[in-house]
Write a protein that holds these residues in place. Structure first.
Motif, PDB file in Angstrom:
ATOM      1  N   LEU A  29      38.236  35.524  50.987  1.00 36.74           N
ATOM      2  CA  LEU A  29      36.890  36.244  50.245  1.00 36.74           C
ATOM      3  C   LEU A  29      36.342  37.214  51.345  1.00 36.74           C
ATOM      4  CD1 LEU A  29      34.058  32.708  50.272  1.00 36.74           C
ATOM      5  CD2 LEU A  29      35.923  33.783  48.871  1.00 36.74           C
ATOM      6  N   GLU A  87      39.747  38.362  47.808  1.00 37.20           N
ATOM      7  CA  GLU A  87      39.221  37.022  47.561  1.00 37.20           C
ATOM      8  C   GLU A  87      40.131  35.599  47.996  1.00 37.20           C
ATOM      9  OE1 GLU A  87      38.117  33.491  45.479  1.00 37.20           O
ATOM     10  OE2 GLU A  87      39.904  34.020  45.303  1.00 37.20           O
ATOM     11  N   SER A 147      34.648  31.228  46.662  1.00 40.28           N
ATOM     12  CA  SER A 147      34.469  32.476  45.852  1.00 40.28           C
ATOM     13  C   SER A 147      33.832  33.313  46.606  1.00 40.28           C
ATOM     14  CB  SER A 147      34.294  31.410  44.894  1.00 40.28           C
ATOM     15  OG  SER A 147      34.191  32.790  43.665  1.00 40.28           O
ATOM     16  N   ASP A 148      33.586  34.009  46.359  1.00 38.69           N
ATOM     17  CA  ASP A 148      33.038  35.535  46.300  1.00 38.69           C
ATOM     18  C   ASP A 148      31.375  35.637  45.809  1.00 38.69           C
ATOM     19  OD1 ASP A 148      35.049  36.889  47.245  1.00 38.69           O
ATOM     20  OD2 ASP A 148      34.870  36.896  45.326  1.00 38.69           O
ATOM     21  N   HIS A 174      35.980  39.036  41.543  1.00 40.00           N
ATOM     22  CA  HIS A 174      37.046  39.749  42.552  1.00 40.00           C
ATOM     23  C   HIS A 174      39.046  39.786  41.545  1.00 40.00           C
ATOM     24  CE1 HIS A 174      40.440  35.981  42.232  1.00 40.00           C
ATOM     25  NE2 HIS A 174      39.421  35.287  41.993  1.00 40.00           N
TER      26      HIS A 174
END
Length: 546
Positions: free
Chosen positions: A375, A371, A449-450, A316
């Motif tokens: 996200l 993010e 997290s992504d 991100h």
């Protein structure tokens, strides 16, 4: 399940041909340093979505990837629009509780934060009955419902952070024991409160189960907030959502004739019933609204044999922009580690792969927005993919690389979930390092997290962090570095570029990222989640017939 998963991976590897590992790459650390330093400079103003910092970030990425000879990944464009609304709360009242032994008032900022996902100019919650709903979980498959027997429509719910069994030493329990499930994330708790019809959902902050201090809550939840745009203006969301400090929550419970510690203990046990506190809550605030399209950035190194199959790297590019000032007046949250390092890693890896020449498959580099707002950029990409997810072989996510120096290990978030672990182990062996499980699964990093947004769609995603067992100083030094970052820099104005950083660990980690991506791009394999994993069915469905 993990033993079964390990056996499945071993059997797979025994049956599959052993691929030659790529030659050890020459990682351009000077590129890492240069791009990290530039992205985290004050000129980029903290890279908030929809700001001048976003425009500068995207321009930098386009220039860097074009210079390397990569191609725009979205039908001739580097960019994918991500519809967002910037909501800035103004004229925020105190969160006032009345009807108890004494009035309790929580001030905006130091004692509570409040906001909304609704695209509306004003929010007012007045004299809303308050209910303590434990961990705020409704999980029929686990025979657990913290809302059982009570209609909370129009009411304010007070919710505990994390899962009921987060203090369990091991990984056994209704909610994964010490390891947080999605039910423990604040995002889920607000979603469930909305489904239940609550007027306001307030999470009680506690540093250990939240995994960060109140300073992080305050810096992240005040100022401009990004939310996903929707045709209905997100009117299905709860009108007000936010956090309250632990001390103020204790005062609220005492005013209602309750004890927070006793209620928390009760909420950990099956059969917990929500508790009406006999007090009402009121809060109001205005909203400044700005609709805009932030951008995901995507570049592709086309494959020479199977260009329609893609190996994915993600990171991100965004951070918090301007935030609560430090004592010296600095109010730019530069996000040097989080996540200028990960964004710079996309550029450095693209440089290394381009230098090695086109692999058989295409390699895509995806820098996502928002993010830090939940996200949102990766979620939008997962639901509106530029490259077909069924043709996306697997991915590696990079978020906040460790600049504490070389480490003997890497910490794998979600170790044992997919067949990508085997590729990581092979790459680690070449580095003389090992993979270890995350030491703090209660912090729920897998859902923060992504990679999670792509995993939900079935794409096997690998996410690991720089090791916590440092070559210089061992685990004690690793723990000290992590503690120092979390307490003094994370989501604050002092996450700034430091010329004294030790890049040896970053160089080793980038060689791992490169090796895994290159091996996938030169092979014909299609890694999967292990049998029984929560994301396996989505992957199997997407790959049916291919």
């Amino acid at each position: 399940m993990r033993l079964f998963a390990s056996a499945a991976i071993i059997a797979l590897l025994a049956a599959a041909p052993v691929l030659a590992q790529p030659a050890k790459p020459d990682i351009p650390i000077e590129t890492m340093k240069r791009v990290t330093k530039e992205l985290s400079s004050d000129a980029f103003e903290g890279r908030a979505p929809g700001s001048a910092g976003e425009e500068k970030t995207l321009a930098l990425l386009a220039a860097e990837f074009a210079k390397l000879g990569l191609k725009p990944g979205n039908k001739g464009s580097w960019l994918q629009d991500v519809p967002l609304v910037e909501i800035t709360a103004k004229n925020v009242s105190a969160l006032a509780f009345t009807g108890g032994k004494a009035p309790v008032s929580a001030a905006y900022g130091p004692e509570m934060v409040i906001g909304t996902y609704r695209v509306t100019p004003h929010i007012a919650v007045k004299d809303s009955p308050v209910v303590f709903v434990g961990y705020g979980i409704n999980a029929p498959e686990k025979n657990w419902n913290d809302y059982a027997g009570l209609d909370v429509k129009g009411k304010t719910v007070i919710i505990l952070v994390n899962d009921p069994d987060y203090e369990t030493p091991g990984l056994e329990g209704p909610f994964g024991g010490r390891a947080m499930t999605y039910y423990g994330r604040w995002t889920y708790k607000f979603e469930e409160a909305a489904r239940q019809g609550a007027a306001a959902a307030i999470i009680v902050h506690d540093t250990a189960p939240a995994a960060y201090g109140w300073n992080v809550v305050q810096s992240s939840w005040t100022g401009a907030q990004q939310v996903a745009d929707a045709p209905d203006g997100n009117m299905s969301a709860a009108p007000a959502v936010g956090w309250i400090s632990n001390d103020k929550a204790k005062a609220l419970m005492a005013s209602a004739g309750q004890d927070l510690a006793a209620l928390t203990a009760a909420a950990k046990k099956p059969g917990f019933k929500p508790v009406a506190l006999g007090v009402t809550a009121s809060v109001s605030f205005d909203n400044s609204l700005r609709k805009h399209a932030s951008k995901n950035f995507i570049a592709v190194l086309p494959g020479k044999k199977r260009p329609d199959e893609y190996v994915l790297y993600t990171a991100h590019w965004d951070h918090l922009g301007r935030c609560k000032p430090a004592p010296d007046g600095d109010d730019i949250c530069n996000g040097a580690v989080d996540n200028a390092t990960g964004t710079a890693a996309l550029v450095a890896l693209a440089q290394a792969h381009a230098k090695a020449g086109a692999p058989d498959r295409s390699i895509a580099f995806l820098a996502v927005t928002a993010e830090e707002s939940g996200l949102l950029g990766s979620k939008y990409y997962g639901e509106h993919p530029v490259l077909p997810l069924a043709d996306t072989v697997a991915g590696v996510n990079m978020d906040a690389l460790s600049v504490a120096g070389a480490a003997k290990n890497v910490v794998v978030i979600g170790k044992g979930k997919s067949e990508l672990d085997a590729l990581l182990d092979r790459a680690l062996a070449a580095e003389g390092r090992v993979a270890t499980r995350e030491p703090t699964p209660e912090k729920g990093f897998y859902y923060r997290s992504d990679h999670f947004s792509l995993a939900k769609q079935g794409v096997p995603m690998l996410y690991f962090e720089g090791g916590d067992d440092l070559v210089k100083g061992g685990k004690a030094a690793g723990a000290a570095a992590a503690k120092d970052y979390e307490e003094h820099r994370y989501h604050g104005p002092k996450d700034e570029y430091d010329p004294s950083w030790d890049w040896a660990g970053v160089a080793s980690d980038l060689r791992l990222y490169y090796t895994i991506g290159r091996e996938l791009a030169e092979s014909g394999s299609w890694p999967n989640w292990v049998p029984g994993d929560e994301f396996r069915a989505a992957r199997d469905k997407s790959r049916t017939g291919r």
